[in-house]
Design an enzyme around this catalytic site. Structure first.
Site, PDB file in Angstrom:
ATOM      1  N   HIS A 193     -24.744  38.591 -10.840  1.00 10.03           N
ATOM      2  CA  HIS A 193     -25.189  37.198 -10.909  1.00 10.03           C
ATOM      3  C   HIS A 193     -25.481  36.739  -9.493  1.00 10.03           C
ATOM      4  O   HIS A 193     -24.617  36.766  -8.623  1.00 10.03           O
ATOM      5  CB  HIS A 193     -24.119  36.302 -11.536  1.00 10.03           C
ATOM      6  N   CYS A 194     -26.709  36.327  -9.238  1.00  9.61           N
ATOM      7  CA  CYS A 194     -27.130  35.906  -7.903  1.00  9.61           C
ATOM      8  C   CYS A 194     -27.081  34.386  -7.802  1.00  9.61           C
ATOM      9  O   CYS A 194     -27.830  33.686  -8.499  1.00  9.61           O
ATOM     10  CB  CYS A 194     -28.545  36.413  -7.612  1.00  9.61           C
ATOM     11  N   VAL A 195     -26.200  33.883  -6.934  1.00  9.45           N
ATOM     12  CA  VAL A 195     -26.074  32.428  -6.791  1.00  9.45           C
ATOM     13  C   VAL A 195     -27.291  31.832  -6.098  1.00  9.45           C
ATOM     14  O   VAL A 195     -27.580  30.646  -6.257  1.00  9.45           O
ATOM     15  CB  VAL A 195     -24.793  32.063  -6.012  1.00  9.45           C
TER      16      VAL A 195
END
Length: 342
Positions: free
Chosen positions: A180-182
């Site tokens: 998951h890429c913030v």
């Protein structure tokens, strides 16, 4: 030690924890994450409970729920760099007769990067639903080590397909989950991995291009001024030849924002370049970040064999099909129909 001093120390620790947790995102049990948790337990004896509770809520909001904060920070950093590049570097370079195409290259890369960013953040990463579960579960075979048949996601109440993972940020299972890429506020999965790869590549190229043009401008200034042939009087009143340290100090005093920006984008280009190489390695070997991290807990073998119950399982990447096919899979994810033909 007064309360204000404690507060300052605690806020410095929180900032350090944020930086470490950024590096640890998607790796909950990493050494850095455990170090941050251990340090927070030590500080809990001297920090007021109300401040601890507020900090935990903020960190939970930042790192365990979907948030646009890092997207805003991402845009703000790009705006700051390109603002400085446009109003100072571009103007100075234009006066020094740099080639126009070279000066416009960062803007072309910015346009491509923003397009990849929007596609990556808006695209469906591969959300597993009851309607597509039957087809997605047929795409990849279970390797028996990282992914085992019959494991049910307690949140989605569905059997996990091979190479999938439940994302706690988005509260959903994702097909061929990477992380998951913030920074794009979205999961990276089978269907948007190509956009993330291009986004990362253009972002690295942007930082490198701005750094090269800015460095070329400063070098041109030094050469035109013949500064390297000059001399200066030191604190003891002695005449000395111009050295690199003196030159850097002079440039920083003359162009402080440009030199600071050069240092920032150079460091950014190095960090992004290393991460880009790592993602290229994962793509060429047909691995995800999630699989690479999990595989570190197992030994490697050329053959996946059953081990005795008193020995740990040996992991073998069974999904690699060769460099070209692995890279092709990033840009054209396989379907259940394609796998059935093999």
């Amino acid at each position: 030690m007064d309360f204000l001093t404690l507060l300052v120390i605690y806020l410095c620790f929180v900032l350090a924890a944020v930086a470490l947790l950024c590096a640890c995102s998607g790796r909950k049990e990493s050494f850095l994450a455990r170090s941050v948790n251990g340090a927070s337990q030590v500080l809990s004896f001297v920090i007021p409970a109300q401040l601890q509770s507020a900090t935990r809520r903020v960190l939970h909001r930042l790192f365990h729920t979907r948030s646009c904060l890092f997207v805003v920070l991402h845009v703000a950093l790009q705006a700051a760099v390109y603002g400085e590049y446009t109003w100072e570097v571009f103007v100075y370079c234009w006066e020094l007769q740099f080639h126009l195409l070279l000066l416009l290259l960062p803007y072309l890369l910015l346009a491509g990067n923003m397009g990849c960013f929007i596609l990556c953040s808006r695209a469906n990463p591969g959300i597993i639903t009851k309607s597509n579960h039957a087809s997605l579960v047929k795409i990849y075979a279970y390797d028996g080590v990282l992914f085992q048949k019959g494991i049910v996601c307690p949140t989605c109440n569905m059997e996990k397909p091979a190479r999938s993972k439940h994302c706690s940020f988005c509260s959903m299972c994702v097909h061929r989950f990477d992380h998951h890429c913030v920074w794009v506020n979205n999961c990276i999965g089978a269907f948007n991995a190509k956009y993330f790869f291009l986004y990362l590549f253009t972002l690295t190229a942007m930082a490198a291009t701005v750094a090269i043009i800015t460095a070329a401008f400063l070098v041109r200034v030094v050469l035109l001024s013949n500064m390297m042939r000059g001399s200066y009087i030191d604190d003891q009143g002695q005449e000395r030849a111009v050295e690199i340290l003196f030159l850097i100090q002079h440039l920083f005093l003359t162009f402080p924002r440009i030199v600071f920006m050069l240092g920032f984008v150079t460091l950014l280009a190095l960090v992004l370049g290393a991460y880009c190489c790592f993602n290229l390695y994962l793509a060429l070997t047909n691995q995800t970040s999630n699989e690479w991290y999990k595989s570190r807990r197992y030994g490697w073998s050329h053959h996946l064999t059953l081990q005795p119950h008193d020995r740990r399982a040996v992991y073998k990447n069974t999904y690699s099909k060769g460099v070209w096919m692995n890279l092709k899979e990033i840009f054209k994810p396989p379907t259940a129909l394609e796998r059935k033909k093999k």
